[in-house]
Structure formats: C-alpha cells, structure tokens
Design an enzyme around this catalytic site. Sequence first.
Site, PDB file in Angstrom:
ATOM      1  N   GLY B  51       0.883  -1.131   0.075  1.00  0.00           N
ATOM      2  CA  GLY B  51       0.003  -0.208   0.216  1.00  0.00           C
ATOM      3  C   GLY B  51       0.949   1.161  -0.036  1.00  0.00           C
ATOM      4  N   CYS B 260     -26.621 -10.278 -17.137  1.00  0.00           N
ATOM      5  CA  CYS B 260     -26.054 -10.285 -18.409  1.00  0.00           C
ATOM      6  C   CYS B 260     -27.089 -10.591 -19.536  1.00  0.00           C
ATOM      7  CB  CYS B 260     -24.698 -10.726 -18.572  1.00  0.00           C
ATOM      8  SG  CYS B 260     -24.078 -10.563 -20.258  1.00  0.00           S
ATOM      9  N   CYS B 263     -25.154 -13.612 -21.671  1.00  0.00           N
ATOM     10  CA  CYS B 263     -24.850 -14.696 -20.822  1.00  0.00           C
ATOM     11  C   CYS B 263     -25.491 -15.001 -19.666  1.00  0.00           C
ATOM     12  CB  CYS B 263     -23.140 -14.950 -20.718  1.00  0.00           C
ATOM     13  SG  CYS B 263     -22.818 -14.255 -19.113  1.00  0.00           S
ATOM     14  N   CYS B 285     -21.835  -8.077 -19.707  1.00  0.00           N
ATOM     15  CA  CYS B 285     -20.695  -8.207 -18.973  1.00  0.00           C
ATOM     16  C   CYS B 285     -19.439  -7.396 -19.160  1.00  0.00           C
ATOM     17  CB  CYS B 285     -20.000  -9.647 -18.814  1.00  0.00           C
ATOM     18  SG  CYS B 285     -21.196 -11.077 -18.210  1.00  0.00           S
ATOM     19  N   CYS B 291     -17.698 -13.472 -20.437  1.00  0.00           N
ATOM     20  CA  CYS B 291     -18.896 -13.447 -20.796  1.00  0.00           C
ATOM     21  C   CYS B 291     -18.828 -14.626 -21.973  1.00  0.00           C
ATOM     22  CB  CYS B 291     -19.459 -12.417 -21.367  1.00  0.00           C
ATOM     23  SG  CYS B 291     -21.075 -12.109 -21.924  1.00  0.00           S
TER      24      CYS B 291
END
Lengths: 268, 311
Positions: B51, B260, B263, B285, B291
């Site tokens: 970080g 979606c 899909c 997607c 997808c």
Amino acid sequence: MTLHSTPKPQTAPGPLLQVRGLEKRYGSRIGCTDVSFDLFPGEVMGIVGESGSGKSTLLNCLAGHLTPDCGQVIFDTRTAGPCDTVTMGEPERRMLSRTDWAFVHQNPRDGLRMGVSAGGNVGERLMAVGARHYGNIRDQALDWLSRVEIAAERIDDRPSAFSGGMQQRLQIARNLVTGPRLVFMDEPTGGLDVSVQARLLDLLRGLVRRMGLSAVIVTHDLAVVRLLADRLMVMKDGRVVEAGLTDQVLDDPQHGYTQLLVSSVLQV
Amino acid sequence: MSAQTHPASGQIAQGQIAPIHTDQAYNFAYLDEETKRMIRRALLKGLAVPGYQVPFASREMPMPYGWGTGGVQVTAACLTPDDVLKVIDQGADDTTNAVSIRKFFQRTAGVATTEQTTVATVIQTRHRIPETDLSEGQILVYQVPIPEPLRFLEPRETETRKMHSLEEYGLMHVRLYEDIARHGQIATSYAYPVKVEGRYVMDPSPIPKFDNPKLSQNAAIQLFGAGREQRIYALPPYTDVVSLDFEDHPFQASKADHACDLCGSNTAYLDEVIIDDAGGRMFVCSDTDYCSTRRAQGHVGRLGTAQEHVA
C-alpha cells in the site's frame, strides 16, 4: 481563630502552558525573543502590539506551526503531564493540535476546507480522532452549528456560500468540537465589521467561560482584549515590553509604547 | 519475474509467437535492463510495504500519459520470455487501449498473448479485476492515473506524505461524509479508498467498487503503476484490504441490478449499452472473456443467441 472557617486549601492546578525564554529569529532579524509566561486553566491571555511586533510569530511558535530557535513551550498534557512541545515528536504534537489545541486563523479560508460542507468541516476533527458513525458525527455537527448560531439547514452548504462572520463562527465550531483545552486565536475578529465583531466576541466570551477554555489571543484591537482577556502582554520589536492584568495595563500603562497604543485608540 | 512454465500451446488463444532473441539491437520488452532493474527494486519495496507509494523514475513511453504508461513499465519489468500476457481495458480484451498495449508487447517482447484469464501469467488491466478468480503465480498490473487517495482533499504532496507516515486518515472519511450528506449514501462508485493491512490508505485505481472485495486475500500479486505521477505500489498475495466506510453506512459492492443479456450471469459486473434511439438498452458483462466463456458453456441471456460448443 478557629471560628474563621477558612476553605480547605485546594491544591491549585498547575499552569496549563508554561513558556520559557522563547526565541525565533529569521536570519539575523528577531521574530520574537525572550518571551516567558504562564497560562493557567481557564485563563485568557491577550497579546497586543503593532504589525511586525512578533505577535503572530510567537503564536505560531506556541502552536507548533513554527519551530522556535530556543526556549521551551511546556504543555500540561492529559496523559503524560507537562511536556515540552518543542522537543516532543511530531506525531504527538499533531495529535495535540487535533485534540487539546485549537487554532482560529484570522482568515477563515486558512482554517476551513472551502470545498467541504459546513457539517464536514465540523466533523473533520471528530473523524480525525476516530469517529466512524455518520449519525453521531452529524448530530454533533448540528449541535455545534447551533452553538455558534448557524442555522441547521445550512449544514450541507459549503463555507464559500457563507458570509465572513458565519465563516469565522464555523471555524470556531470546527475547532471547539473536540473539546480542546487551549485555543490559539490569531486576530479572530480581523476583517469583520463592528456589529459582526461584537456578536462574535459575545459568542467567544460565552464559549470560553462556559467551557472553561484557556486561550491565547493575538490582536491589535484593544477592545477585543478588554472584553476577552484576563491578562495582557504588550509586544514591540519582538520583545514583551509590558505584561499584567488587562485592566491594569490598559488603564495605567507604564511603558511608553503601551501609553502610545492606548492613547491612539479612537474614542467615539 | 514470473517463473511460470510456458503453458501448453493448445491453451493459447491467439498470437502464438516464439520468443525473439535474435535481434540484439532491441532489448527484450522495450525498456533497457537498467530501467527494468530500477522498476523491479521499486516493485520489491512496494511488495515489502503493502500500500505504500514508492517513487520511481518513470520513463517516457511511446504513448501519451493516461494511456497506461505506468502499467506498461511495470509489465515490461515483470515480463519474461515464457510469460503469457493478457491485456484488458475496462474488462474488455478488444478495446483500443487493450489492443494497442497487447500489440506493443507482442512486438517488443515477442511473448505469447491470450484473452483467457486462467491461462495468462501477467495481466495488465485498466480499471477492472477479472471475474474469474486469479491464482497463485499470476501477476495483475493496474494502470493508475492518480495514485494519491488524499489528493483531491489535500493538494500539497508534502502534506499528504506526512499524513501517510503519521496515519492521519481522518480526511478520507470527510470525503465519504460529504457523499452521504449530499447523496444520502456513499456515492463514490469507483476508485473507492481502501486500507491495506490496517496501515496505508490506498487508491485501488479507478476500478468499480464492485471489484474492491476481490483486492482482499487475492492469490495473485497485484502491482500498481502510475507513470505520470511516478509512483508504484503493490499488494502481495493474500493481503488484507478493507474498504473504508461508516458504522451506520457500511461498504456495499454495487453493480447494475440486472443479469447479463448475453450470458445471463447475475453476478458479473455489467456495462450498460444503448442499442437504439428509443431508449432501448442492454446490459452485458464488462469482462468479455468471462462472458464468452460462459456463452461457450451454453449459458444464454435475454438477448443472446445460443452458441455451439466451441471448446
């Protein structure tokens, strides 16, 4: 003798702030030098003097914004007792300035976040010391806005939409929300017109008395110190030329410069 | 940096090019070895202090700032001739940014490229984390426009660095407070600030906050490169990453409330696509590989057509 019921002697609280031989130089020029005083809990100290007399330098040294060249600033911390804030580590000093200290700038733009709403400005110090509950933060912000006479419906407005007097009051609320014990004020009424000044002074006096705050107020306005300060220091060319109780100094000035200062106030 | 063996050639979808070692005038993966060494040192430091933003001497790249110069440098420093590279832009393998960066490395490093998340060893991404879970040994490289999460609250770099070193992160919550005060909820929906291992607050690059939970305890190495701002930071595998929030307004990973249309996935992050002038729209997607894999498996959404099994 025994009839004389003397109140039991309380152990007098030690000074909240002890300043010893403080000096700040800008190269060869003197910012302020040889400043020593004690500030007791609940006491308000005024520092007056003309522009360039070292008032603001002194205040910034006390508040840790400037590093003094020599001297001590001993603050009576809640946890560790009296500590020299000049030599203490930066994390501790910054923690102090978030919790036990407050600094009210002359220009509210220096002390406020102009892009953040009034509520966010007040809540910032709370969040900085770990508040993580939105509802509580907002309640405290509303409480403080009402204490400084800002309407509750202005809580989500940005300070840029506020008048100068409101900005200054918001700055005060933002500083006092964490219950500090020592407030540094740099010309808190500068740039405000007289009626707004009067209201602000009234508010400040009430807050200081009610919360038992200690304060160091730098100003060139003698009326401000007359109203707020218990004690007064007069500075000239970086040195303290006279110090004493406010009324004493203002009504019976001893030093030539203080006499000049007092006599140059316009009488209406 | 990846020591993975070259996967079986049959798994590679496209661009099967043997590593080029012939022309010594051009260095492998564009950057010279000294630069790669410098970047790798920054990467190691970043991994050691999760970080923390490590400054590095970002180079001029043959593309404009904002197109992923930071990510490209990190990828170049990580690539080995055996790696298989996948590049995605907002989840898609076939958008301008993804295509041009993929071509860039095909040409300068000669590495194999793929669109399959599971096959790739190095994935450079712009603003998404693939839907498919990543595994150990994979490297995910993020392109970061502004690495400093405190930047828009505190403009001074000296001050933000001090705030990081002293862990003064109250300001981050001021930003979230403002969101709730103005919108009634935390409206930050991308680049949602996170706290890493209870220490550094980090900008996860502009990924949707839907992806934030995937940052935490991820098996892959996650590297972040900001070219213009000259910062690198990193998350080693299985790092704790917590999204900041309030007790009474907890963090919520949000997505469009649809399935979606191609899909039928209910769990993937969706893009909204306007399809006519009459307000018609479809949700698809954002992760094209996810997808198409699902469609190949026979899943069909509202507007999709059944596909024959390719695999």
